[in-house]
Structures are given as structure tokens and as C-alpha cells.
Design a protein around this motif. Structure first.
Motif, short mmCIF file in Angstrom:
data_model
loop_
_atom_site.label_atom_id
_atom_site.label_comp_id
_atom_site.label_asym_id
_atom_site.label_seq_id
_atom_site.Cartn_x
_atom_site.Cartn_y
_atom_site.Cartn_z
N MET A 195 7.17 11.51 -10.43
CA MET A 195 7.19 11.97 -9.04
C MET A 195 5.84 11.73 -8.36
SD MET A 195 9.36 15.49 -9.54
CE MET A 195 9.07 16.07 -7.89
N PHE A 196 4.75 11.90 -9.11
CA PHE A 196 3.41 11.65 -8.58
C PHE A 196 3.27 10.18 -8.18
CE2 PHE A 196 -1.03 10.41 -9.41
CZ PHE A 196 -1.66 11.20 -8.47
N MET A 197 3.70 9.27 -9.07
CA MET A 197 3.59 7.84 -8.77
C MET A 197 4.48 7.44 -7.60
SD MET A 197 1.27 6.66 -10.62
CE MET A 197 1.48 4.94 -10.29
N GLU A 198 5.67 8.02 -7.52
CA GLU A 198 6.55 7.74 -6.38
C GLU A 198 5.91 8.19 -5.08
OE1 GLU A 198 10.19 9.71 -7.42
OE2 GLU A 198 10.77 8.15 -8.85
N GLY A 199 5.22 9.34 -5.10
CA GLY A 199 4.52 9.82 -3.91
C GLY A 199 3.39 8.90 -3.51
N ILE A 200 2.63 8.42 -4.48
CA ILE A 200 1.53 7.50 -4.18
C ILE A 200 2.08 6.21 -3.58
CG2 ILE A 200 -0.19 5.99 -5.25
CD1 ILE A 200 -0.96 8.28 -7.04
N LEU A 201 3.14 5.68 -4.17
CA LEU A 201 3.73 4.44 -3.65
C LEU A 201 4.24 4.63 -2.23
CD1 LEU A 201 5.57 3.05 -6.78
CD2 LEU A 201 3.51 2.15 -5.70
N LYS A 202 4.82 5.79 -1.95
CA LYS A 202 5.32 6.05 -0.61
C LYS A 202 4.16 6.11 0.39
CE LYS A 202 8.91 8.77 0.55
NZ LYS A 202 9.70 10.00 0.64
N GLU A 203 3.03 6.71 -0.03
CA GLU A 203 1.86 6.78 0.85
C GLU A 203 1.22 5.41 1.05
OE1 GLU A 203 0.37 9.38 2.51
OE2 GLU A 203 2.13 10.57 1.99
N MET A 204 1.26 4.56 0.03
CA MET A 204 0.61 3.25 0.09
C MET A 204 1.49 2.19 0.75
SD MET A 204 -2.40 3.48 -1.14
CE MET A 204 -2.77 1.76 -1.33
N GLU A 205 2.75 2.47 0.96
CA GLU A 205 3.69 1.47 1.48
C GLU A 205 3.23 0.83 2.79
OE1 GLU A 205 8.48 0.98 2.20
OE2 GLU A 205 7.68 2.86 1.46
N PRO A 206 2.74 1.60 3.78
CA PRO A 206 2.28 0.93 5.01
C PRO A 206 1.11 -0.03 4.77
CG PRO A 206 2.56 3.29 5.39
CD PRO A 206 2.72 3.05 3.92
N ALA A 207 0.18 0.35 3.91
CA ALA A 207 -0.96 -0.53 3.62
C ALA A 207 -0.50 -1.79 2.90
CB ALA A 207 -2.00 0.21 2.79
N ILE A 208 0.44 -1.64 1.98
CA ILE A 208 0.96 -2.79 1.25
C ILE A 208 1.70 -3.73 2.20
CG2 ILE A 208 2.64 -3.49 -0.51
CD1 ILE A 208 1.85 -0.91 -2.03
N ASP A 209 2.49 -3.16 3.11
CA ASP A 209 3.21 -4.00 4.08
C ASP A 209 2.23 -4.73 5.00
OD1 ASP A 209 5.60 -3.16 3.02
OD2 ASP A 209 5.97 -1.64 4.57
N GLU A 210 1.15 -4.05 5.40
CA GLU A 210 0.14 -4.68 6.26
C GLU A 210 -0.55 -5.82 5.52
OE1 GLU A 210 -4.04 -3.38 8.34
OE2 GLU A 210 -2.44 -1.90 8.27
N PHE A 211 -0.86 -5.59 4.24
CA PHE A 211 -1.50 -6.64 3.45
C PHE A 211 -0.57 -7.84 3.28
CE2 PHE A 211 -2.58 -8.61 -0.65
CZ PHE A 211 -3.88 -8.98 -0.36
N ALA A 212 0.72 -7.59 3.08
CA ALA A 212 1.68 -8.68 2.96
C ALA A 212 1.74 -9.48 4.26
CB ALA A 212 3.06 -8.14 2.59
N GLY A 213 1.71 -8.80 5.39
CA GLY A 213 1.70 -9.49 6.68
C GLY A 213 0.45 -10.33 6.86
N LEU A 214 -0.69 -9.79 6.43
CA LEU A 214 -1.95 -10.54 6.52
C LEU A 214 -1.90 -11.77 5.63
CD1 LEU A 214 -4.86 -10.62 7.62
CD2 LEU A 214 -5.54 -9.29 5.61
N ALA A 215 -1.34 -11.63 4.44
CA ALA A 215 -1.22 -12.77 3.54
C ALA A 215 -0.30 -13.84 4.14
CB ALA A 215 -0.69 -12.31 2.18
#
Length: 117
Positions: A34-54
Motif C-alpha cells: 500500500m505504501f508503494m502504491e501511494g508513492i507511485l500515485k503521488e509520482m505519477e504526474p512527475a513521471i508523465d511530465e518526464f515522459a512528455g519531455l522525453a
């Protein structure tokens, strides 16, 4: 009736724990999941932004590698120790220079490689 109620209250958590164990996850493992799922949910916007930048930078980097790859390879073969140089600097006229750090010994003229410009 109270002893039956007490027995149910004691056995209920044990049954829930046993059910959790039957599925293969302990309470600690489930909490970590559950902790890791929460971290991934919080990081999702940053990951999506990085993918767009790439996606945005990918074609430019590919073009740069195609045009400059062989020339950069030649430079990499010439330089023995990159730690004696400062970070590249872009001058106002667009030239890019890489200076030696001031605390490194200079090569003598007979050791310095000759480069045709």
C-alpha cells in the motif's frame, strides 16, 4: 452470552489474519504494498511530465547524435582524463569552450596533441 461474544471478538482478528496469510501476504507485506502504491500515485504526474519531455527532446537528441556522433567519438578518444576540465561554456558568439581546471598541471608542448581546426 458474554463469553460467546468475547470468543467471537478474539477469533475474528485471527480469522482475518489467517485469511490474509492464505493469500500469501502478511500484514507487513500488505502495508509495504500500500505504501508503494501511494508513492507511485503521488509520482505519477512527475513521471508523465518526464515522459512528455522525453518525447519532446527525443528527435532533437537523435538528430544531434547522427550529426555529431563521429566527431564526439574522436574527441572522446583524444581526452584521457575528463576530470581535469571544467564544464563546457557557451560564449555570446555561440562558440563552446571547455577549459582546463586551473589546479591541474599543463601538458608540455611536446606532449600536447596537435589538432587541425
Amino acid at each position: 452470552m458474554r463469553p460467546a461474544l468475547a470468543l467471537c471478538l478474539i477469533l475474528l482478528p485471527a480469522a482475518a489474519f489467517a485469511e490474509e496469510e492464505d493469500r500469501g501476504l502478511s500484514l507487513m507485506e500488505r502495508g509495504a504494498q500500500m505504501f508503494m502504491e501511494g508513492i507511485l500515485k503521488e509520482m505519477e504526474p512527475a513521471i508523465d511530465e518526464f515522459a512528455g519531455l522525453a518525447d519532446q527532446m527525443g528527435p532533437a537528441l537523435k538528430n544531434f547524435a547522427q550529426e555529431m556522433g563521429s566527431r564526439l567519438g574522436a574527441i572522446l578518444e583524444e581526452v584521457e582524463d575528463w576530470s581535469v576540465y571544467e564544464a563546457p561554456e557557451i560564449l555570446p558568439n555561440g562558440d563552446i569552450i571547455i577549459r582546463r581546471k586551473p589546479d591541474t598541471p599543463e601538458q608540455s608542448p611536446e606532449e600536447a596533441p596537435q589538432i587541425d581546426l
